[in-house]
Design a protein around this motif. Structure first.
Motif, PDB file in Angstrom:
ATOM      1  N   PRO A  92       9.454   2.051   6.693  1.00 40.97           N
ATOM      2  CA  PRO A  92       9.800   1.874   5.005  1.00 40.97           C
ATOM      3  C   PRO A  92      10.751   0.809   4.756  1.00 40.97           C
ATOM      4  N   VAL A  93      11.732   0.357   5.458  1.00 42.93           N
ATOM      5  CA  VAL A  93      12.443  -0.869   5.231  1.00 42.93           C
ATOM      6  C   VAL A  93      11.850  -1.857   4.704  1.00 42.93           C
ATOM      7  N   THR A  94      10.833  -2.289   5.921  1.00 41.36           N
ATOM      8  CA  THR A  94       9.934  -3.455   5.840  1.00 41.36           C
ATOM      9  C   THR A  94       8.979  -3.513   4.830  1.00 41.36           C
ATOM     10  N   MET A  95       8.340  -2.357   4.427  1.00 41.45           N
ATOM     11  CA  MET A  95       7.574  -2.168   3.420  1.00 41.45           C
ATOM     12  C   MET A  95       8.472  -2.371   2.023  1.00 41.45           C
ATOM     13  N   LEU A  96       9.519  -1.926   1.987  1.00 40.91           N
ATOM     14  CA  LEU A  96      10.305  -2.092   0.648  1.00 40.91           C
ATOM     15  C   LEU A  96      10.646  -3.588   0.437  1.00 40.91           C
ATOM     16  N   LEU A  97      11.063  -4.217   1.751  1.00 38.22           N
ATOM     17  CA  LEU A  97      11.323  -5.596   1.580  1.00 38.22           C
ATOM     18  C   LEU A  97      10.100  -6.466   1.051  1.00 38.22           C
ATOM     19  N   LEU A  98       9.067  -6.228   1.604  1.00 36.34           N
ATOM     20  CA  LEU A  98       7.571  -6.809   1.006  1.00 36.34           C
ATOM     21  C   LEU A  98       7.786  -6.569  -0.618  1.00 36.34           C
ATOM     22  N   LEU A  99       7.808  -5.457  -0.749  1.00 40.94           N
ATOM     23  CA  LEU A  99       7.819  -4.935  -2.279  1.00 40.94           C
ATOM     24  C   LEU A  99       8.815  -5.822  -2.913  1.00 40.94           C
ATOM     25  N   LEU A 100       9.988  -5.744  -2.654  1.00 45.61           N
ATOM     26  CA  LEU A 100      11.184  -6.477  -3.253  1.00 45.61           C
ATOM     27  C   LEU A 100      10.834  -7.971  -3.315  1.00 45.61           C
ATOM     28  N   TRP A 101      10.018  -8.646  -2.323  1.00 49.42           N
ATOM     29  CA  TRP A 101       9.788  -9.982  -2.464  1.00 49.42           C
ATOM     30  C   TRP A 101       8.612 -10.213  -3.420  1.00 49.42           C
ATOM     31  N   ALA A 102       7.362  -9.134  -3.484  1.00 52.29           N
ATOM     32  CA  ALA A 102       6.458  -9.516  -4.318  1.00 52.29           C
ATOM     33  C   ALA A 102       6.953  -9.473  -6.014  1.00 52.29           C
ATOM     34  N   CYS A 103       7.936  -8.466  -6.097  1.00 47.79           N
ATOM     35  CA  CYS A 103       8.325  -8.308  -7.490  1.00 47.79           C
ATOM     36  C   CYS A 103       9.110  -9.672  -7.935  1.00 47.79           C
TER      37      CYS A 103
ATOM     38  N   SER B 214       1.447   1.907  -2.830  1.00 48.25           N
ATOM     39  CA  SER B 214       0.618   2.930  -2.593  1.00 48.25           C
ATOM     40  C   SER B 214       0.518   2.966  -1.127  1.00 48.25           C
ATOM     41  N   ALA B 215       0.453   1.576  -0.247  1.00 53.89           N
ATOM     42  CA  ALA B 215       0.308   1.530   1.178  1.00 53.89           C
ATOM     43  C   ALA B 215       1.899   2.272   1.567  1.00 53.89           C
ATOM     44  N   LEU B 216       2.941   1.787   0.985  1.00 53.00           N
ATOM     45  CA  LEU B 216       4.142   2.418   1.474  1.00 53.00           C
ATOM     46  C   LEU B 216       4.147   3.761   1.414  1.00 53.00           C
ATOM     47  N   LEU B 217       3.453   4.367   0.330  1.00 58.05           N
ATOM     48  CA  LEU B 217       3.459   6.054   0.341  1.00 58.05           C
ATOM     49  C   LEU B 217       2.559   6.424   1.353  1.00 58.05           C
ATOM     50  N   SER B 218       1.406   5.755   1.728  1.00 60.03           N
ATOM     51  CA  SER B 218       0.796   6.326   2.726  1.00 60.03           C
ATOM     52  C   SER B 218       1.387   6.084   4.200  1.00 60.03           C
ATOM     53  N   ASP B 219       2.074   5.079   4.304  1.00 60.37           N
ATOM     54  CA  ASP B 219       2.660   4.948   5.729  1.00 60.37           C
ATOM     55  C   ASP B 219       3.702   5.976   5.779  1.00 60.37           C
ATOM     56  N   THR B 220       4.502   6.283   4.667  1.00 60.18           N
ATOM     57  CA  THR B 220       5.570   7.223   4.642  1.00 60.18           C
ATOM     58  C   THR B 220       5.041   8.824   4.960  1.00 60.18           C
ATOM     59  N   ILE B 221       3.817   9.189   4.383  1.00 66.22           N
ATOM     60  CA  ILE B 221       3.176  10.324   4.549  1.00 66.22           C
ATOM     61  C   ILE B 221       2.773  10.614   6.020  1.00 66.22           C
ATOM     62  N   ARG B 222       2.105   9.406   6.319  1.00 66.80           N
ATOM     63  CA  ARG B 222       1.768   9.367   7.685  1.00 66.80           C
ATOM     64  C   ARG B 222       2.806   9.654   9.149  1.00 66.80           C
ATOM     65  N   MET B 223       3.888   9.496   8.674  1.00 64.21           N
ATOM     66  CA  MET B 223       5.205   9.752   9.379  1.00 64.21           C
ATOM     67  C   MET B 223       5.494  11.289   9.576  1.00 64.21           C
ATOM     68  N   LEU B 224       4.866  12.250   8.452  1.00 69.20           N
ATOM     69  CA  LEU B 224       5.112  13.497   8.095  1.00 69.20           C
ATOM     70  C   LEU B 224       4.085  14.013   9.488  1.00 69.20           C
ATOM     71  N   PRO B 225       4.317  15.584   9.459  1.00 68.49           N
ATOM     72  CA  PRO B 225       3.239  16.473  10.145  1.00 68.49           C
ATOM     73  C   PRO B 225       1.829  16.053   9.860  1.00 68.49           C
ATOM     74  N   SER B 226       0.748  16.299  10.738  1.00 68.28           N
ATOM     75  CA  SER B 226      -0.453  16.006  10.572  1.00 68.28           C
ATOM     76  C   SER B 226      -1.198  16.373   9.486  1.00 68.28           C
ATOM     77  N   LYS B 227      -0.653  17.696   8.978  1.00 72.81           N
ATOM     78  CA  LYS B 227      -1.157  18.406   7.930  1.00 72.81           C
ATOM     79  C   LYS B 227      -1.455  17.723   6.741  1.00 72.81           C
ATOM     80  N   TYR B 228      -0.539  16.628   6.646  1.00 71.05           N
ATOM     81  CA  TYR B 228      -0.372  15.721   5.245  1.00 71.05           C
ATOM     82  C   TYR B 228      -1.186  14.610   5.615  1.00 71.05           C
ATOM     83  N   LEU B 229      -2.058  14.550   6.303  1.00 69.86           N
ATOM     84  CA  LEU B 229      -2.935  13.252   6.819  1.00 69.86           C
ATOM     85  C   LEU B 229      -3.951  12.838   5.731  1.00 69.86           C
ATOM     86  N   LEU B 230      -4.567  13.789   5.186  1.00 67.88           N
ATOM     87  CA  LEU B 230      -5.137  13.730   4.048  1.00 67.88           C
ATOM     88  C   LEU B 230      -4.579  12.820   2.846  1.00 67.88           C
ATOM     89  N   PHE B 231      -3.493  13.072   2.620  1.00 64.56           N
ATOM     90  CA  PHE B 231      -2.907  12.406   1.281  1.00 64.56           C
ATOM     91  C   PHE B 231      -2.631  10.959   1.814  1.00 64.56           C
TER      92      PHE B 231
END
Length: 208
Positions: free
Chosen positions: A32-43, A61-78
């Motif tokens: 998430p830190v890497t994605m947040l740095l990318l987001l800060l740069w884009a802004c 949205s990509a940051l959200l997807s990456d974050t959810i993927r680090m949770l248990p597999s039952k959240y993979l749909l999101f």
């Protein structure tokens, strides 16, 4: 070298190293830190227009997807839904630029890539089958639109976009092949490398 490149490089490298060695806490921190740095740069892009804001939204949205993927597999749909939304937002952003032309070989190449990847994983897909398929198709469409824009305009900004979009497609393809057919140790590191560089190049298009 600019600070965004250095910051993303070192943060991304720490995540990739952790992914390769299996250090979970380091992965939780630096992805998430890497994605947040990318987001800060884009802004910080100058003269942001609608297409730029769509890229920022796609990155969120990509940051959200990456974050959810680090949770248990039952959240993979999101995670798949957020990833599809990210590709859709990127695609709309690319399509807003004028000068669309039809470069005939490109959709055929992408169709061939899509068929090969689907043949590899099809029999192993689980109840997430249609989420895997629609997000993958959206990634193919994203690369197609980016490619048509590049062949029409042929400038540095469009080259950065097509290169970034292709790397995101490559990352997505490797990810689903690893998950559903041929798991291999370095897959997470390879996917992260392609993904980080892909997002970086798409954001870079806002500055060139």
């Amino acid at each position: 070298m600019s600070w965004p490149f250095l910051a993303v490089f070192f943060s991304g490298w720490l995540y990739i190293d952790a992914a390769y060695r299996g250090i979970n806490w380091q992965q939780w921190v630096f992805r998430p830190v890497t994605m947040l740095l990318l987001l800060l740069w884009a802004c910080q892009a100058p003269n942001l227009e609608v297409s730029g804001y769509l890229i920022i939204a796609g990155l969120v949205s990509a940051l959200l997807s990456d974050t959810i993927r680090m949770l248990p597999s039952k959240y993979l749909l999101f995670s798949f839904i957020a990833l599809l939304l990210s590709y859709l937002l990127y695609t709309i952003s690319f399509a807003l630029h004028m000068g669309f032309s039809f470069f005939f070989p490109l959709p055929l190449i992408l169709l061939a890539i899509g068929i090969v990847v689907m043949l590899i994983v099809w029999t192993r897909l689980d109840n997430m089958r249609w989420r895997v398929i629609d997000s993958f198709i959206m990634a193919l469409i994203m690369v197609w639109i980016a490619g048509e824009q590049y062949f029409s305009l042929s400038n540095a900004s469009r080259f950065s976009v097509i290169a970034g979009a292709f790397l995101l497609l490559l990352a997505h393809s490797i990810s689903i092949i690893d998950r559903y057919r041929f798991p291999f140790k370095v897959s997470k590191a390879v996917v992260a490398t392609c993904g980080f560089i892909g997002h970086f190049l798409i954001i870079r298009s806002l500055f060139v």
